[in-house]
Design a protein around this motif. Structure first.
Motif, mmCIF file in Angstrom:
data_model
loop_
_atom_site.group_PDB
_atom_site.id
_atom_site.type_symbol
_atom_site.label_atom_id
_atom_site.label_comp_id
_atom_site.label_asym_id
_atom_site.label_seq_id
_atom_site.Cartn_x
_atom_site.Cartn_y
_atom_site.Cartn_z
ATOM 1 N N ARG A 211 -8.736 4.712 -3.231
ATOM 2 C CA ARG A 211 -9.224 3.364 -2.920
ATOM 3 C C ARG A 211 -10.175 2.836 -3.998
ATOM 4 O O ARG A 211 -10.229 1.628 -4.248
ATOM 5 C CB ARG A 211 -9.928 3.367 -1.562
ATOM 6 C CG ARG A 211 -8.976 3.468 -0.366
ATOM 7 C CD ARG A 211 -9.768 3.494 0.932
ATOM 8 N NE ARG A 211 -8.925 3.616 2.096
ATOM 9 C CZ ARG A 211 -8.307 2.604 2.698
ATOM 10 N NH1 ARG A 211 -8.432 1.373 2.205
ATOM 11 N NH2 ARG A 211 -7.570 2.795 3.765
ATOM 12 N N GLY B 68 0.810 -1.214 0.000
ATOM 13 C CA GLY B 68 0.000 0.000 0.000
ATOM 14 C C GLY B 68 0.837 1.255 0.000
ATOM 15 O O GLY B 68 2.025 1.242 -0.354
ATOM 16 N N LEU C 62 -5.057 -1.967 -2.328
ATOM 17 C CA LEU C 62 -3.962 -1.325 -1.615
ATOM 18 C C LEU C 62 -4.462 -0.561 -0.392
ATOM 19 O O LEU C 62 -5.506 0.088 -0.431
ATOM 20 C CB LEU C 62 -3.210 -0.363 -2.537
ATOM 21 C CG LEU C 62 -2.474 -0.994 -3.725
ATOM 22 C CD1 LEU C 62 -1.799 0.080 -4.560
ATOM 23 C CD2 LEU C 62 -1.451 -2.017 -3.252
ATOM 24 N N GLU C 63 -3.669 -0.618 0.673
ATOM 25 C CA GLU C 63 -4.013 0.063 1.916
ATOM 26 C C GLU C 63 -3.352 1.434 1.962
ATOM 27 O O GLU C 63 -2.237 1.611 1.460
ATOM 28 C CB GLU C 63 -3.534 -0.779 3.105
ATOM 29 C CG GLU C 63 -3.914 -0.216 4.471
ATOM 30 C CD GLU C 63 -3.403 -1.075 5.608
ATOM 31 O OE1 GLU C 63 -3.721 -0.747 6.772
ATOM 32 O OE2 GLU C 63 -2.677 -2.055 5.343
ATOM 33 N N VAL C 64 -4.018 2.393 2.563
ATOM 34 C CA VAL C 64 -3.418 3.699 2.848
ATOM 35 C C VAL C 64 -3.154 3.752 4.346
ATOM 36 O O VAL C 64 -4.080 3.656 5.152
ATOM 37 C CB VAL C 64 -4.344 4.855 2.420
ATOM 38 C CG1 VAL C 64 -3.731 6.202 2.835
ATOM 39 C CG2 VAL C 64 -4.586 4.819 0.909
#
Length: 210
Positions: free
Chosen positions: A49, A29, A55-57
């Motif tokens: 998003r 991410g 993917l992570e923030v």
């Protein structure tokens, strides 16, 4: 993460107004290094998003503090287009890569096995080395001084910050007596590691040329 995927993510972040010099792009991410400078608002996060749902923030305040302290060392010893070699293993190597990744855009650095060595020692390693010198009857010196050939991005970062971010334990000494000294001073002297580091820097500055 392959370069094509990274470039795709960076282009999109740039299009939605994120300053990519202040975020780290990894296979898992995007980690925000400096919330204000990155301009990575919640609204932009929602837009991101939708485009990259896998993917992570990461908005970790601990990680941002680590990046803030590391930046002072990196700004002093990295030059534009520097070649950097990460001299670490496992999770500490990943930590260094993650903190250094935005400098591929800030300074245009390149990761290269023959480049400046980036080492993972922390503020606690520097403090432990002082106690090891004292107990060994040696003169006190700064064992982790950054230079043009080796840098210590985490040398002003407490090990507990790295541990909190990575979720792992960092060993800073193999000497039980040194561990006892560290625990004793931690409990009784506020910011003793930072004060000790200031003393080491003072000794460095006043020993030059002697």
């Amino acid at each position: 993460m392959d370069d094509g995927r990274r470039r795709e993510i960076l282009r999109f972040l740039g299009r939605i107004g994120v300053d990519t010099r202040f975020v780290s792009v990894t296979s898992g991410g995007v980690l925000i290094n400096n919330l204000r400078f990155s301009r990575f608002s919640r609204r932009r996060e929602e837009t991101f998003r939708r485009e990259f749902p896998d993917l992570e923030v990461v908005r970790s305040k601990v990680f941002q503090k680590i990046c803030s302290r590391s930046s002072r060392i990196l700004a002093s010893f990295l030059e534009p287009r520097s070649r950097v070699s990460v001299d670490a293993e496992g999770e500490l190597a990943l930590a260094l890569y993650t903190v250094l990744e935005p400098y591929t855009r800030k300074y245009g650095i390149v990761f290269d096995d023959e480049g400046i060595k980036a080492r993972p020692e922390t503020l606690d390693h520097a403090a432990a080395a002082v106690f090891e010198d004292m107990l060994g009857g040696e003169g006190i010196r700064n064992h982790y001084r950054s230079s043009g050939s080796i840098i210590y991005p985490f040398i002003t970062v407490p090990a507990e910050w790295i541990e909190s971010w990575l979720g792992t334990k960092i060993r800073v000494t193999d000497d039980p007596m040194v561990e006892n000294f560290m625990e004793f001073f931690s409990a009784r002297v506020p910011q003793f590691r930072e004060k000790l580091m200031k003393s080491l820097i003072y000794l460095d500055e006043n020993s030059q040329g002697k």
